[in-house]
Design an enzyme around this catalytic site. Structure first.
Site, PDB file in Angstrom:
ATOM      1  N   LYS A 173       0.737  -1.161  -0.006  1.00  0.00           N
ATOM      2  CA  LYS A 173       0.027  -0.096  -0.016  1.00  0.00           C
ATOM      3  C   LYS A 173       0.803   1.221   0.068  1.00  0.00           C
ATOM      4  O   LYS A 173       1.473   1.623   0.921  1.00  0.00           O
ATOM      5  CB  LYS A 173      -0.995   0.174   1.243  1.00  0.00           C
ATOM      6  CG  LYS A 173      -2.068   0.856   1.057  1.00  0.00           C
ATOM      7  CD  LYS A 173      -2.319   1.779   2.368  1.00  0.00           C
ATOM      8  CE  LYS A 173      -1.832   2.873   2.604  1.00  0.00           C
ATOM      9  NZ  LYS A 173      -1.569   4.264   1.752  1.00  0.00           N
ATOM     10  N   GLY A 226       6.905   6.102   7.586  1.00  0.00           N
ATOM     11  CA  GLY A 226       6.078   7.367   7.686  1.00  0.00           C
ATOM     12  C   GLY A 226       6.326   8.015   8.855  1.00  0.00           C
ATOM     13  O   GLY A 226       7.529   8.209   9.504  1.00  0.00           O
ATOM     14  N   GLY A 231       3.177   5.588  13.088  1.00  0.00           N
ATOM     15  CA  GLY A 231       3.692   4.367  13.116  1.00  0.00           C
ATOM     16  C   GLY A 231       3.381   3.846  14.597  1.00  0.00           C
ATOM     17  O   GLY A 231       3.322   2.493  14.937  1.00  0.00           O
ATOM     18  N   GLU A 250       9.879   2.625  10.597  1.00  0.00           N
ATOM     19  CA  GLU A 250      10.960   3.686  10.284  1.00  0.00           C
ATOM     20  C   GLU A 250      10.102   5.020  10.254  1.00  0.00           C
ATOM     21  O   GLU A 250       9.137   5.381   9.473  1.00  0.00           O
ATOM     22  CB  GLU A 250      11.520   3.665   8.847  1.00  0.00           C
ATOM     23  CG  GLU A 250      12.764   2.593   8.834  1.00  0.00           C
ATOM     24  CD  GLU A 250      13.751   2.599   9.724  1.00  0.00           C
ATOM     25  OE1 GLU A 250      13.975   3.873  10.354  1.00  0.00           O
ATOM     26  OE2 GLU A 250      14.322   1.657  10.404  1.00  0.00           O
ATOM     27  N   CYS A 284      13.763  11.808   5.836  1.00  0.00           N
ATOM     28  CA  CYS A 284      13.790  11.598   7.335  1.00  0.00           C
ATOM     29  C   CYS A 284      15.081  11.928   7.808  1.00  0.00           C
ATOM     30  O   CYS A 284      15.210  11.918   8.953  1.00  0.00           O
ATOM     31  CB  CYS A 284      13.374  10.080   7.438  1.00  0.00           C
ATOM     32  SG  CYS A 284      14.032   8.981   6.489  1.00  0.00           S
ATOM     33  N   GLU A 383       9.968  17.326  14.351  1.00  0.00           N
ATOM     34  CA  GLU A 383      10.042  16.949  12.944  1.00  0.00           C
ATOM     35  C   GLU A 383       9.226  17.974  11.913  1.00  0.00           C
ATOM     36  O   GLU A 383       7.844  17.745  12.059  1.00  0.00           O
ATOM     37  CB  GLU A 383       9.865  15.547  12.503  1.00  0.00           C
ATOM     38  CG  GLU A 383      10.299  15.327  10.873  1.00  0.00           C
ATOM     39  CD  GLU A 383      10.177  13.959  10.434  1.00  0.00           C
ATOM     40  OE1 GLU A 383       9.110  13.056  10.705  1.00  0.00           O
ATOM     41  OE2 GLU A 383      11.239  13.349   9.781  1.00  0.00           O
TER      42      GLU A 383
HETATM   43  O1  TXE Z   1       2.721  10.312   6.805  1.00  0.00           O
HETATM   44  P1  TXE Z   1       1.865   9.150   7.251  1.00  0.00           P
HETATM   45  P2  TXE Z   1       2.053  11.160   5.803  1.00  0.00           P
HETATM   46  C1  TXE Z   1       6.084  12.599   8.300  1.00  0.00           C
HETATM   47  C2  TXE Z   1       6.084  14.065   7.861  1.00  0.00           C
HETATM   48  C3  TXE Z   1       5.017  14.429   7.139  1.00  0.00           C
HETATM   49  C4  TXE Z   1       3.924  13.450   7.746  1.00  0.00           C
HETATM   50  C5  TXE Z   1       2.785  13.061   7.162  1.00  0.00           C
HETATM   51  O2  TXE Z   1       6.352  14.779   9.235  1.00  0.00           O
HETATM   52  O3  TXE Z   1       4.731  15.796   7.403  1.00  0.00           O
HETATM   53  O4  TXE Z   1       4.634  12.022   8.260  1.00  0.00           O
HETATM   54  O5  TXE Z   1       3.156  12.433   5.997  1.00  0.00           O
HETATM   55  C6  TXE Z   1      -0.248   5.189   5.650  1.00  0.00           C
HETATM   56  N1  TXE Z   1      -2.809   2.296   9.244  1.00  0.00           N
HETATM   57  N2  TXE Z   1       6.836  11.762   7.340  1.00  0.00           N
HETATM   58  O6  TXE Z   1       0.915  11.575   5.637  1.00  0.00           O
HETATM   59  O7  TXE Z   1       0.348   9.763   7.652  1.00  0.00           O
HETATM   60  C7  TXE Z   1      -0.488   6.074   4.582  1.00  0.00           C
HETATM   61  O8  TXE Z   1      -1.421   6.045   3.867  1.00  0.00           O
HETATM   62  C8  TXE Z   1      -1.783   1.946   8.368  1.00  0.00           C
HETATM   63  C9  TXE Z   1       8.081  11.233   7.885  1.00  0.00           C
HETATM   64  O9  TXE Z   1       2.539  10.526   4.311  1.00  0.00           O
HETATM   65  O10 TXE Z   1       2.436   8.236   8.391  1.00  0.00           O
HETATM   66  C10 TXE Z   1       1.093   5.929   3.915  1.00  0.00           C
HETATM   67  O11 TXE Z   1       0.940   5.151   3.098  1.00  0.00           O
HETATM   68  N3  TXE Z   1      -1.459   2.850   7.520  1.00  0.00           N
HETATM   69  C11 TXE Z   1       8.566  10.031   7.148  1.00  0.00           C
HETATM   70  C12 TXE Z   1       1.754   5.753   5.096  1.00  0.00           C
HETATM   71  O12 TXE Z   1       1.043   5.316   6.188  1.00  0.00           O
HETATM   72  C13 TXE Z   1      -1.665   4.206   7.683  1.00  0.00           C
HETATM   73  C14 TXE Z   1       8.252  10.094   5.767  1.00  0.00           C
HETATM   74  C15 TXE Z   1       2.560   7.047   5.789  1.00  0.00           C
HETATM   75  O13 TXE Z   1       1.618   8.093   6.262  1.00  0.00           O
HETATM   76  C16 TXE Z   1      -2.394   4.706   8.564  1.00  0.00           C
HETATM   77  C17 TXE Z   1       7.000  10.453   5.171  1.00  0.00           C
HETATM   78  C18 TXE Z   1      -3.087   3.832   9.515  1.00  0.00           C
HETATM   79  N4  TXE Z   1      -3.829   4.011  10.511  1.00  0.00           N
HETATM   80  C19 TXE Z   1       6.436  11.251   6.355  1.00  0.00           C
HETATM   81  N5  TXE Z   1      -2.546   5.774   8.360  1.00  0.00           N
HETATM   82  C20 TXE Z   1       9.989   9.801   7.297  1.00  0.00           C
HETATM   83  N6  TXE Z   1      10.407  10.510   8.570  1.00  0.00           N
HETATM   84  O14 TXE Z   1      10.597   9.132   6.475  1.00  0.00           O
HETATM   85  C21 TXE Z   1      -1.761   6.106   7.427  1.00  0.00           C
HETATM   86  N7  TXE Z   1      -1.113   5.095   6.791  1.00  0.00           N
END
Ligand code: TXE
Length: 482
Positions: A173, A226, A231, A250, A284, A383
């Site tokens: 996904k 994410g 997480g 991560e 990240c 962050e």
């Molecule tokens: O992250 P999300 P997003 C951080 C960064 C950014 C914020 C939002 O601060 O502003 O995250 O980014 C899925 N159960 N980082 O919206 O929401 C979602 O669909 C299962 C840091 O992208 O964490 C996506 O595929 N899955 C980071 C993935 O999780 C779920 C890199 C990440 O989404 C879910 C990116 C749930 N309940 C963003 N809710 C880094 N540091 O590398 C969402 N998802």
């Protein structure tokens, strides 16, 4: 008419009326395509397909797995310019950054093709007379892969390639903002010869499709990259349901780059510019905290600002652009709100921080450099995930190390110094999964382990041979002559 891209379930491309329009953040009039949103029942079918495919796939020869992964790597590399353009169009990093990321994905597949052959075990003597023992690694089963938007092809590549190399089946996904690279990657793996059901693509929302994977009884493990709150929720779901899933998380970073008085100024400035602002600060591992000692402080800030003067923010596909747009409106609002927070907390906005107009409507933001930042300010602790960098002034190395470690995160940490003593001490005592000396905190090699400590990561490392720690389960076999 926009092109429609379906989900991939049990070897079939499945259309849907429920679509997600993929918008270019450099030009919001540019629609890249319409991507099908999977329903919950389709996600369930995908899990069942992966489950059914697992017995055969886990017993394919290492050579067969190697060949499929190697073919995928070859196609990705051959198409790196086209795929790099797609990546830059949907995520907003510059074209060289996009092509670089695609090249990295190709290298990951090539490396992991070799891992399919290299996977081995140990043979030891048992304690009983005539007893032998073998320790071998077996695949886990069905892995749910949930990826973020900031590396739309490299992160899926290093999760998918490792899972497949060691014999697992996958339900993938991707993040809602970047379905294009995910779709392209899955179609390449289909062409490379993956049997139906081994890799399934379910595009859609995290709250429905992602959450379904984290609670599904037939998913054995989750690999997630994410944000921290997502997480944490996934961790609770993975252990709180009917099954206890293996997980690898991560998450965020607030990575320090320490600049000592004895640093080479040119090296330190390039590390700060690259780590703080390239890829629009949306990494990240970005250097979002610059921790600078007294004697070099003024020269360093002046030199960073001179470099910022030369950087062009613009459309990701224009050759003059150094920094592309922010990924979407929501992230731009987050960045701008943190710029307000920094001002209100009493930090000094020394450079940038305003939105910019360009020929096309997009989410363009000047890099923002804050000085006079105290360690307790929110812009030094949280962050932001944008081109917003906080500079903290310290007296000497000991204070720099203490400030660097004063964070809930622990992904990457860097130091710029010509002193062997301080470089050695920093490598030993920085509380981070990755330590860099005279290098940007971002930028990693694909054959080395990747992951953090403290609030940044949970579970085994990703990438390189260390990926086996997550994607395989150890078996201990005892035998005696009958
Ligand atoms: O992250 P999300 P997003 C951080 C960064 C950014 C914020 C939002 O601060 O502003 O995250 O980014 C899925 N159960 N980082 O919206 O929401 C979602 O669909 C299962 C840091 O992208 O964490 C996506 O595929 N899955 C980071 C993935 O999780 C779920 C890199 C990440 O989404 C879910 C990116 C749930 N309940 C963003 N809710 C880094 N540091 O590398 C969402 N998802």
């Amino acid at each position: 008419m926009n092109t429609h891209y379906g989900n991939f379930i049990d070897g079939q491309w499945i259309r849907s009326d429920d679509i997600n329009r993929n918008i270019n953040p450099s030009d919001t009039n540019d629609v890249i395509g319409e991507y099908a949103r999977a329903s919950a029942s389709q996600a369930d079918q995908a899990v069942q397909a992966a489950r059914n495919a697992f017995p055969r796939w886990s017993h394919t020869t290492p050579a067969a797995r190697h060949d499929i992964l190697a073919r995928a790597g070859t196609e990705i590399f051959a198409r790196r310019e086209e795929l790099g353009r797609l990546l830059s169009r949907e995520e907003g990093k510059t074209l060289p950054e996009g092509i670089g990321e695609v090249t990295r994905a190709a290298q990951v597949f090539t490396f992991m093709a070799g891992e399919a052959l290299r996977i081995g075990g140990e043979r030891l003597s048992g304690l009983q007379e005539g007893s032998d023992a073998e320790v071998t690694r077996e695949p886990l089963g069905v892995v749910g892969i949930i990826s973020p938007w900031n590396f739309p092809i490299a992160i899926p590549a290093w999760k998918i390639a490792a899972a497949l190399a060691y014999g697992n089946c996958i339900v993938f996904k991707p993040a809602e903002l970047v379905p294009g690279c995910a779709w392209a990657l899955v179609s390449i793996l289909e062409r490379a010869g993956l049997p139906p059901g081994v890799l399934n693509l379910v595009m859609g929302s995290g709250r429905t499709i992602g959450a379904l994977l984290t609670t599904h009884r037939d998913v054995d493990a989750i690999s997630f990259t994410g944000s921290v709150p997502t997480g944490r929720g996934i961790a609770a779901a993975c252990v709180g349901g009917e099954t206890m899933k293996r997980m690898q998380l991560e998450m965020g970073g607030k990575n320090p780059l320490v600049v000592l008085d004895d640093a080479s100024l040119d090296v330190a400035v390039e590390c700060a510019i690259n780590g703080g602002f390239y890829s629009t600060g949306q990494r990240c591992t970005s250097s979002s905290r610059l921790i600078v000692t007294d004697a070099i402080y003024d020269r360093f800030i002046a030199a960073v600002m001179r470099r910022l003067d030369t950087l062009q923010v613009g459309h990701a596909l224009e050759s003059s652009t150094d920094i592309g747009p922010v990924v979407d409106e929501r992230q731009l609002e987050t960045d701008l709100s943190y710029i307000d927070v920094g001002r209100n907390e009493g930090a000094t906005l020394r450079w940038g921080g305003d939105t910019l107009s360009r020929k096309t409507p997009g989410y363009f933001l000047q890099p923002a450099l804050f000085t006079d930042v105290r360690p307790d300010m929110r812009i030094a602790r949280e962050e932001i995930f944008g081109p917003v960098v906080a500079v903290l002034r310290v007296k000497g190395y000991d204070e720099a190390l203490a400030v660097a470690n004063d964070t809930e995160f622990g992904l990457s940490a860097g130091i710029c110094t010509t002193s062997l003593k301080y470089a050695t001490d920093f490598k030993r005592n920085a509380q981070a999964g990755i330590v860099k000396v005279n290098q940007s905190t971002s930028g990693l090699d694909y054959h080395l382990p990747f992951g953090g400590r403290k609030g940044s990561s949970y579970g085994p490392r990703e990438q390189g041979h260390y990926a086996a720690e997550f994607y395989t389960i150890v078996k201990t076999a005892y035998s005696s002559a009958g």
